[in-house]
Write a protein that holds these residues in place. Structure first.
Motif, PDB file in Angstrom:
ATOM      1  N   LYS A 119     -48.991  17.078  20.240  1.00 21.32           N
ATOM      2  CA  LYS A 119     -49.641  16.468  21.399  1.00 21.32           C
ATOM      3  C   LYS A 119     -49.492  17.372  22.615  1.00 21.32           C
ATOM      4  N   HIS A 120     -50.388  17.178  23.577  1.00 20.44           N
ATOM      5  CA  HIS A 120     -50.371  17.987  24.799  1.00 20.44           C
ATOM      6  C   HIS A 120     -50.595  17.066  25.983  1.00 20.44           C
ATOM      7  N   PHE A 121     -49.635  17.057  26.931  1.00 22.37           N
ATOM      8  CA  PHE A 121     -49.722  16.193  28.094  1.00 22.37           C
ATOM      9  C   PHE A 121     -49.526  17.029  29.360  1.00 22.37           C
ATOM     10  N   PRO A 122     -50.556  17.751  29.790  1.00 23.93           N
ATOM     11  CA  PRO A 122     -50.393  18.629  30.959  1.00 23.93           C
ATOM     12  C   PRO A 122     -50.043  17.847  32.212  1.00 23.93           C
ATOM     13  N   GLY A 123     -49.008  18.324  32.931  1.00 24.51           N
ATOM     14  CA  GLY A 123     -48.655  17.728  34.212  1.00 24.51           C
ATOM     15  C   GLY A 123     -47.726  16.540  34.133  1.00 24.51           C
ATOM     16  N   LEU A 124     -47.338  16.118  32.917  1.00 29.35           N
ATOM     17  CA  LEU A 124     -46.481  14.948  32.783  1.00 29.35           C
ATOM     18  C   LEU A 124     -45.067  15.345  32.374  1.00 29.35           C
ATOM     19  N   LYS A 125     -44.076  14.667  32.941  1.00 31.58           N
ATOM     20  CA  LYS A 125     -42.708  14.795  32.476  1.00 31.58           C
ATOM     21  C   LYS A 125     -42.534  13.825  31.308  1.00 31.58           C
ATOM     22  N   LEU A 126     -42.205  14.349  30.144  1.00 31.11           N
ATOM     23  CA  LEU A 126     -42.220  13.547  28.930  1.00 31.11           C
ATOM     24  C   LEU A 126     -40.832  12.984  28.625  1.00 31.11           C
ATOM     25  N   ASP A 127     -40.795  11.698  28.345  1.00 32.66           N
ATOM     26  CA  ASP A 127     -39.596  11.060  27.825  1.00 32.66           C
ATOM     27  C   ASP A 127     -39.723  11.086  26.308  1.00 32.66           C
ATOM     28  N   THR A 128     -39.056  12.059  25.680  1.00 37.70           N
ATOM     29  CA  THR A 128     -39.223  12.246  24.235  1.00 37.70           C
ATOM     30  C   THR A 128     -38.563  11.137  23.422  1.00 37.70           C
ATOM     31  N   LYS A 129     -37.886  10.206  24.074  1.00 37.30           N
ATOM     32  CA  LYS A 129     -37.354   9.046  23.356  1.00 37.30           C
ATOM     33  C   LYS A 129     -38.441   8.003  23.122  1.00 37.30           C
ATOM     34  N   LYS A 130     -39.571   8.125  23.815  1.00 41.47           N
ATOM     35  CA  LYS A 130     -40.721   7.247  23.563  1.00 41.47           C
ATOM     36  C   LYS A 130     -41.470   7.756  22.336  1.00 41.47           C
ATOM     37  N   VAL A 132     -44.520   7.866  21.477  1.00 37.16           N
ATOM     38  CA  VAL A 132     -45.752   8.643  21.665  1.00 37.16           C
ATOM     39  C   VAL A 132     -45.483  10.083  22.055  1.00 37.16           C
ATOM     40  N   PHE A 133     -44.304  10.381  22.626  1.00 42.26           N
ATOM     41  CA  PHE A 133     -43.974  11.732  23.054  1.00 42.26           C
ATOM     42  C   PHE A 133     -42.973  12.412  22.120  1.00 42.26           C
ATOM     43  N   SER A 134     -42.471  11.714  21.125  1.00 41.48           N
ATOM     44  CA  SER A 134     -41.389  12.220  20.284  1.00 41.48           C
ATOM     45  C   SER A 134     -41.870  13.291  19.316  1.00 41.48           C
ATOM     46  N   GLY A 135     -40.908  14.119  18.869  1.00 40.99           N
ATOM     47  CA  GLY A 135     -41.201  15.089  17.833  1.00 40.99           C
ATOM     48  C   GLY A 135     -41.377  14.406  16.489  1.00 40.99           C
ATOM     49  N   ASN A 304     -38.613   2.692  24.323  1.00 38.87           N
ATOM     50  CA  ASN A 304     -39.741   2.210  23.530  1.00 38.87           C
ATOM     51  C   ASN A 304     -40.136   0.787  23.888  1.00 38.87           C
ATOM     52  N   ALA A 305     -39.192  -0.033  24.332  1.00 36.65           N
ATOM     53  CA  ALA A 305     -39.563  -1.356  24.838  1.00 36.65           C
ATOM     54  C   ALA A 305     -40.405  -1.210  26.103  1.00 36.65           C
ATOM     55  N   ASP A 306     -40.037  -0.247  26.943  1.00 42.78           N
ATOM     56  CA  ASP A 306     -40.819   0.045  28.148  1.00 42.78           C
ATOM     57  C   ASP A 306     -42.231   0.484  27.773  1.00 42.78           C
ATOM     58  N   LEU A 307     -42.352   1.344  26.773  1.00 39.06           N
ATOM     59  CA  LEU A 307     -43.661   1.797  26.315  1.00 39.06           C
ATOM     60  C   LEU A 307     -44.492   0.636  25.775  1.00 39.06           C
TER      61      LEU A 307
END
Length: 514
Positions: A119-130, A132-135, A304-307
């Motif tokens: 995935k690519h999210f330009p300009g966003l600080k990613l919370d990789t524990k979510k 959608v952003f996780s490896g 993930n509850a936040d997501l």
């Protein structure tokens, strides 16, 4: 080797940084070099880049920053519609980005059968524990822990919890119907879905329906949405983005931090609240992974509850608002859907998850058409082709490191995919439209319609979303006669800042005659 320093020195003259004249000459030199570099990059992007064989808007290809400017203005997705109309089904919309509106692109980009495109999210600080952003490794673990909460079996257990809020919505709308004034349905759908998901995720409602007013959660999300244009700008111009964040003020700058603190506290209260064991909600199912290989830790549960709160509430409320608007703009569809609901159920107590799915064929077609014409996530979810040999996407050769996507709004509004795509026609989703060659919708390419995405990272909550939307819409149509207020006749003219920026949807509601 030739020495070019002489001509440059003669052009600029001797630079004295202690004088305004010297500073001006230095600035002029940097400006000249900047424009020389800019022209060089533009020429490369247009004529020598590996993607030069793919058509697209020349200025956007030459100058990467244009995309973010249109994104900041909230009109980027509408420009994509224009580009696909002009250049075709495969369009190079940026120097390193290609957009596809061919149905087969879904599988080639997002589906199984090939190495996962990151995935690519330009300009966003990613919370990789979510999720959608996780490896890939964590994503598999999170999905394994979360999927049981969204199964049909789990949702049947959760249905009594969900019905509480749907019934409370109907109660509040009955009260509003007695005031003889239009009701903002966006507001009430938002209250319903946020209260509902908060209870399933945290074991507590946000009291939106009970109090009829906003809360800290909704306010923080509104502030975060205000930051999205700044994030888009910062992805291309980091210094400018930082300056804009500073000027935005502490209330908006700190919105994300305040929101996460609030969400984390709610998660911890739910996890360690001994009064709510085995209540069958999301957190209960996710906590059952404890002690297993795929267990989720406290901070992962919180993220993930936040997501789930945002993805499972804002998007559902958006679709409900959209289908309500388009039904009211299409009288024959409203009449047919309402008659179907009222003929199927003798009372709204009979309206259940299973029955709305099995018995309301036309209303389901209305929801499908709303998901097409007003998709809750109207963007293209960017992926990056892995480094290595070029790959084939929808029959086109794409080199590594290219950003690729299927922009949903452009794909769903293209005449290449749908007959009269800008009009609301639930009939295109009925069985006869797929079997009768005389139907004007017979040649619609319905396989492009993937509002929940596809593959290993498709929307984990789509089952719940459809249950909610069917039940809420059925109960509203069963109980009320609806009419669009004149002030909302052009409600669908909205900007897109990752999410639709929805104005009030003013509707006159009247309790149905017995």
């Amino acid at each position: 080797m030739a020495d070019f320093s002489g001509p440059i020195a003669r052009t600029l003259g001797e630079i004295n940084l202690t004088s305004w004249q010297g500073i001006g000459r230095l600035a002029l030199g940097f400006t000249v070099l900047f424009f020389i570099r800019l022209c060089g990059v533009a020429v490369y992007n247009l004529y020598f880049h590996p993607l030069r064989h793919i058509p697209g808007p020349p200025l956007w290809i030459a100058l990467n920053g244009l995309r973010s400017i249109y994104k900041m203005r909230g009109i980027l997705e509408f420009k994509y519609i224009e580009f696909h109309e002009k250049y075709g089904e495969v369009v190079r919309v940026n120097a390193d980005e290609v957009a596809f509106i061919r149905p087969e692109a879904w599988k080639d980009i997002y589906g199984h059968g090939h190495a996962e495109f990151p995935k690519h999210f330009p300009g966003l600080k990613l919370d990789t524990k979510k999720i959608v952003f996780s490896g890939s490794k964590d994503h598999f673990r999170y999905r394994r822990a979360m999927l049981p909460a969204f199964s049909d079996k789990a949702l049947r257990l959760q249905e009594p919890l969900i019905r509480v809020y749907i019934d409370l919505l109907i109660k509040r709308l009955r009260e509003k119907s007695e005031l003889d004034e239009p009701v903002n349905m966006v507001r009430w759908y938002n209250f319903t879905t946020f209260d509902l998901i908060a209870d399933l995720a945290y074991g507590t409602p946000l009291q939106g329906l009970a109090q009829g007013k906003s809360n800290a959660w909704l306010d923080n999300i509104a502030n975060i949405i205000k930051l999205l244009p700044i994030m888009a700008f910062g992805s291309v111009f980091p210094l400018g983005g930082t300056a804009m964040q500073f000027l935005a003020g502490p209330q908006i700058r700190n919105a994300e931090k305040k929101h996460y603190t609030f969400a984390s506290k709610m998660t911890m209260d739910r996890i360690y609240n001994k009064k709510q064991p085995d209540r069958g909600d999301f957190m209960d199912f996710m906590m059952r992974s404890r002690g297993q290989e795929h267990e989720m830790k406290d901070d992962e549960l919180a993220s993930n509850a936040d997501l789930i709160m945002l993805a499972g509430s804002e998007t559902t409320a958006t679709l409900l608002s959209g289908v309500t608007y388009w039904l009211l703009k299409t009288p024959h569809a409203l009449k047919k859907a309402t008659e179907e609901v009222r003929a199927t159920f003798k009372s709204d107590d009979e309206i259940t998850f299973d029955d709305t799915r099995a018995k309301l064929t036309y209303m389901m077609a209305c929801l499908q058409e709303a998901l097409r014409i007003f998709p809750p996530l109207p963007l293209g979810m960017l992926r990056i082709v892995p480094e290595g040999p070029p790959v084939q996407i929808a029959g086109v050769t794409i080199p590594g490191k290219t950003q690729v996507s299927v922009p949903q709004l452009a794909a769903f509004h293209s005449e290449r995919n749908y007959y009269r795509p800008s009009e609301f026609h639930p009939e295109r989703w009925l069985a006869e439209a797929t079997t009768d060659p005389k139907s004007p919708f017979f040649n619609d390419r319905r396989e492009i319609h993937k509002p929940f995405s596809v593959g290993r990272r498709d929307c984990i909550g789509q089952n719940l979303a459809m249950h909610e939307m069917r039940s809420i819409l059925a109960k509203v149509l069963w109980n009320f006669d609806l009419k669009l207020d004149e002030s909302s006749k052009n409600w669908h003219h909205q900007k897109i800042l990752a999410l639709w920026v929805k104005p009030p949807l003013q509707v006159h509601i009247k309790q149905r005659a017995n």
